[in-house]
Write an enzyme that holds these catalytic residues in place. Structure first.
Site, short mmCIF file in Angstrom:
data_model
loop_
_atom_site.label_atom_id
_atom_site.label_comp_id
_atom_site.label_asym_id
_atom_site.label_seq_id
_atom_site.Cartn_x
_atom_site.Cartn_y
_atom_site.Cartn_z
N TYR A 94 37.89 34.52 47.40
CA TYR A 94 36.71 35.26 46.98
C TYR A 94 35.62 34.27 46.55
O TYR A 94 35.79 33.05 46.68
CB TYR A 94 37.08 36.26 45.89
N ARG A 120 42.25 32.93 37.23
CA ARG A 120 43.23 32.95 38.33
C ARG A 120 42.80 31.92 39.37
O ARG A 120 41.63 31.88 39.77
CB ARG A 120 43.34 34.33 38.96
N CYS A 134 44.70 45.52 43.82
CA CYS A 134 43.61 46.39 44.26
C CYS A 134 44.17 47.73 44.73
O CYS A 134 45.12 47.77 45.52
CB CYS A 134 42.82 45.73 45.37
N GLN A 174 40.30 41.87 35.25
CA GLN A 174 40.08 40.74 36.14
C GLN A 174 38.72 40.95 36.82
O GLN A 174 38.55 41.88 37.61
CB GLN A 174 41.18 40.65 37.20
N ARG A 206 54.41 44.15 43.21
CA ARG A 206 55.07 45.21 43.98
C ARG A 206 56.20 45.89 43.23
O ARG A 206 56.39 47.11 43.40
CB ARG A 206 55.54 44.64 45.31
N SER A 265 50.78 42.89 37.31
CA SER A 265 49.84 42.02 38.01
C SER A 265 48.62 42.79 38.51
O SER A 265 48.72 43.97 38.81
CB SER A 265 50.57 41.37 39.19
N PRO A 266 47.47 42.13 38.62
CA PRO A 266 46.30 42.80 39.19
C PRO A 266 46.54 43.15 40.65
O PRO A 266 46.93 42.29 41.45
CB PRO A 266 45.18 41.77 39.03
#
Length: 758
Positions: A566, A614, A411, A485, A709, A408-409
């Site tokens: 965002y 997304r 940061c 992404q 995670r 998963s993306p």
């Protein structure tokens, strides 16, 4: 102590039994408004765990119940002229009337006084020290003091009627019938040697179309016999709900009270909470309530008042867990239309796992032959030999993935001026070597002022392209694909690194922010400037330039980030878009700018390469924000604009959110979009076990599964999953084969030791 129970169903009776066993001198009177032999249900289903709890509390009544149980192992799913049979489920059932008789006899034997045809109110019981309101789903006590108990009542959409038949079903049977007015189905199971429960369910539209709304109970039985004649073998259907006026059709009411106690009144069982009949756990909850309430009332470890608070708190947690599973099950039946295009194997699998309490490996343990056939069917759809669903290939346009596991993306907040470095090379490279089919970049920003923090990655100059190209080359060398992404932080920009504080504004060096409306993320964050048309054109051009750079950087897919509050997400949700021009107001208007951006990105990206979007499927704030049904419309618009994959996340659009967490908690959003629109989706959110991944895929709830995670904790999560599942063709790097072989051997030993313990 004198205790009065209002309601003589299983909850009240079992509480009286448990209480008398712990404190024989307590006086208990049960007041039941019906006659001793009256009952308005048919059979009750128990699990082995429930029987163990009963045996531990009162072996005598538990044995009497056990002696009266009917047992079966199979579930039959009849759908479109086929029958899928899955075994090993271990059900047992008992007639509700027989259960009540056993509990009544046991209560009397312990000195409990039973009063029948006694319609009492708490005010009629002034001598009672405690009043237990165990008067069921239609509790008059709860309603009388509703302002105190504050029941949350959710009336569900489908219609159902509880019937019985002398047809004996050898398996728990689901029979689905298509009519000109829609689908209708039965839940049927035996509960003694001569009777079975037969619940008929359908949507209200179908119910009206078939004329059930105009029928009395006898007419309902005759009409249902015609619909289900294939399975009834000439046996009649019967109703024992003559106490209800009209047809006896109901809408299920999901109930949970905020408070379970008022003065000396305590709610118990269905009076306090309910769980949908499709998971068969209402009586289980009632028994468990009764057992714990008796314990806290007789405990010497703490004052009764504290014990009662523990009773409500602990039981509420258990109820919420079960209601969550029940909600999943209920919604599956309420949205049956989504699954009618499934082939029988997947339809049955989806039905069996609908509550998310039964998983892929649970089914394998119960019926390995049926699971082998199911996995063979799933793999054959992609033209490969049998293997676990997570290792079945998947394609989007020209991108072919070796498996369906996605990193998963996430940061990393470790770039400088948008430039990734050696950390990122190792971070992404190790996860590619770890076996995942698709690796996502972190949110990669399209301009310096599009970043969340100074540590965020970018793709807005040639130096960035070269750095990313080094990463994608390594990913490709390990037979994986990589997606970028692309995003713009909008009003959530100019903040510190995440480990320095969540959404904490920079102490210095902050850049000006833009957003659809001048609404700050929070009172402490910078107020953004409302975007002008020139701003929109500039940002759109930045997304296009980043998309073009993504091609040079070697990415296989581009995802547009329109979630989590965002910039583009802020246009979609009314929480942050208060514009009065053509980009605000209605959902269509709020979606206008994100669609403009996506379309120019799609035009800039090669036709043979896929694009994803997304979305936050809900703002988690109720009707004031985006709801899952809105997200279906949003996803549909992006699919029509050329999106190949919808990546379903949720929330993070407002600090006021009230998310509902749990295992795979966002997967229902993926299910809804995928099976409403028949498009490819990716599930994400608290997915961490191989079982989760395989269950989601096999049930058709998503096409890809993203894990975040778990991949932070273990870059080799996918290879570990292959060892755990005994899958030999996961593509282990040659250098690591010896370690993988040892891991597989150790996992097999551990599993064997566990079996020996059991």
């Amino acid at each position: 102590m004198k205790i009065a129970c209002i309601g003589g169903g299983p909850a009240g009776l079992y509480f009286a039994i448990a209480m008398k066993l712990k404190k024989p001198d307590v006086e208990i009177d049960i007041y039941e408004r019906n006659k001793p032999g009256d009952t308005f249900g048919w059979g009750v289903v128990f699990s082995d765990q429930t029987m163990d709890n009963l045996a531990a509390t009162d072996p005598e009544s538990a044995q009497a119940i056990a002696d009266s149980l009917a047992h079966w192992d199979d579930i039959d799913v009849h759908f479109k002229g086929t029958t899928e049979t899955s075994g090993g489920h271990g059900f047992c059932g008992i007639g509700r009337k027989r259960l009540l008789n056993i509990l009544q006899d046991r209560a009397r034997g312990l000195g409990v006084t039973l009063h029948f045809e006694a319609d009492v109110d708490p005010e009629d019981l002034p001598d009672a020290d405690l009043i237990i309101a165990s008067d069921g789903i239609n509790s008059r006590v709860r309603e009388k003091y509703a302002d105190v108990f504050k029941p949350d009542i959710d009336v569900r959409a489908n219609k159902f009627v509880w019937l019985g038949t002398h047809k004996i079903f050898d398996a728990f049977t689901f029979a689905f019938v298509e009519t000109e007015h829609g689908w209708v189905w039965a839940h049927a199971y035996r509960f003694d040697d001569d009777l079975s429960t037969f619940i008929v369910e359908c949507s209200e539209e179908t119910w009206r179309g078939l004329g059930f709304d105009q029928m009395d109970q006898d007419e309902t039985c005759r009409a249902a016999e015609g619909l289900f004649a294939e399975w009834l073998d000439g046996h009649e259907l019967m109703s024992n709900a003559k106490h209800l006026r009209g047809s006896a059709w109901l809408n299920f009411r999901r109930i949970l009270c905020e408070t379970w106690m008022h003065k000396n009144i305590i709610l118990l069982g269905d009076a306090a909470h309910t769980a949908h009949f499709s998971i068969g756990s209402g009586t289980k909850l009632a028994f468990e309530d009764a057992i714990m309430l008796a314990e806290v009332l007789t405990s010497r470890d703490k004052p009764v008042e504290e014990g009662l608070q523990d009773y409500q708190e602990e039981r509420t947690v258990e109820v919420l867990k079960l209601q969550s599973a029940a909600r999943n099950s209920t919604e599956w039946f309420e949205t049956l239309d989504r699954y009618l295009d499934f082939e029988p194997e997947q339809f049955a699998y989806s039905l069996l796992t609908r509550s998310q309490r039964i998983s892929h490996e649970n089914l394998r343990e119960r019926d390995p032959k049926w699971m082998a056939r199911m996995e063979g069917w799933f793999a054959a759809k992609q033209g490969v030999e049998m293997r676990p669903p997570m290792f079945v290939p998947f394609s989007l346009r020209g991108m072919e993935l070796k498996n369906r596991v996605v990193v998963s993306p996430m940061c990393m907040y470790s770039s400088e001026d948008g430039l990734i470095n050696e950390f990122h090379f190792v971070h992404y490279g190790s996860r590619a070597m770890g076996g995942a089919g698709l690796i996502y970049s972190e949110m990669t920003n399209v301009a310096p002022d599009a970043r969340i923090s100074p540590g965020c990655a970018g793709l807005y100059n040639d130096e960035h392209v070269a750095a990313w190209k080094r990463v994608t080359d390594h990913v490709h060398a390990n037979n994986a694909k990589m997606a970028v992404q692309l995003g713009h932080a909008g009003r959530k920009g100019a903040t510190k690194l995440s480990w320095e504080g969540d959404n904490e504004p920079l102490d210095g060096g902050a850049w000006p922010l833009i957003a659809p409306s001048p609404i700050p993320w929070s009172a402490k964050n910078q107020t953004p400037r409302e975007m002008t048309r020139d701003d929109m054109d500039r940002v759109k051009a930045e997304f296009v330039a980043a998309t073009q750079r993504a091609l040079g950087a070697g990415f296989d897919m581009v995802e547009m980030h329109a979630a989590h509050g965002y910039l583009l997400s802020s246009f979609i949700t009314p929480v942050s878009n208060h514009r009065t021009d053509e980009y605000g107001g209605s959902l269509e208007n709020r979606l206008r700018y994100p669609l403009e951006v996506f379309r120019v990105m799609r035009d800039a990206w090669p036709a043979d390469r896929p694009m994803a979007v997304r979305l936050s499927a809900t703002d988690w704030i109720g009707e004031a924000g985006i709801q899952p049904e809105d997200t279906v419309l949003v996803a549909e618009a992006f699919v029509e604009a050329g999106a190949d994959l919808i990546d379903l996340s949720a929330g993070q659009t407002t600090p006021a959110q009230q998310p509902v967490y749990g295992r795979m908690f966002q997967t229902p959003f993926s299910d809804r979009v995928r099976n409403s629109l028949h498009c490819a989706t990716m599930a994400v959110g608290n997915i961490y076990e191989t079982d989760h991944v395989n269950s989601i895929l096999a049930a058709g709830r998503a096409d890809l599964v993203a894990l975040a995670r778990p991949h932070l904790a273990d870059p080799y999560w996918t290879l570990r999953a292959a060892a755990e599942l005994g899958y030999k063709n996961a593509g282990v790097p040659n250098q690591y084969i010896a370690g993988h072989v040892q891991l597989k051997r150790n996992l097999e030993k551990a599993a064997l030791m566990q079996e020996m313990k059991v």
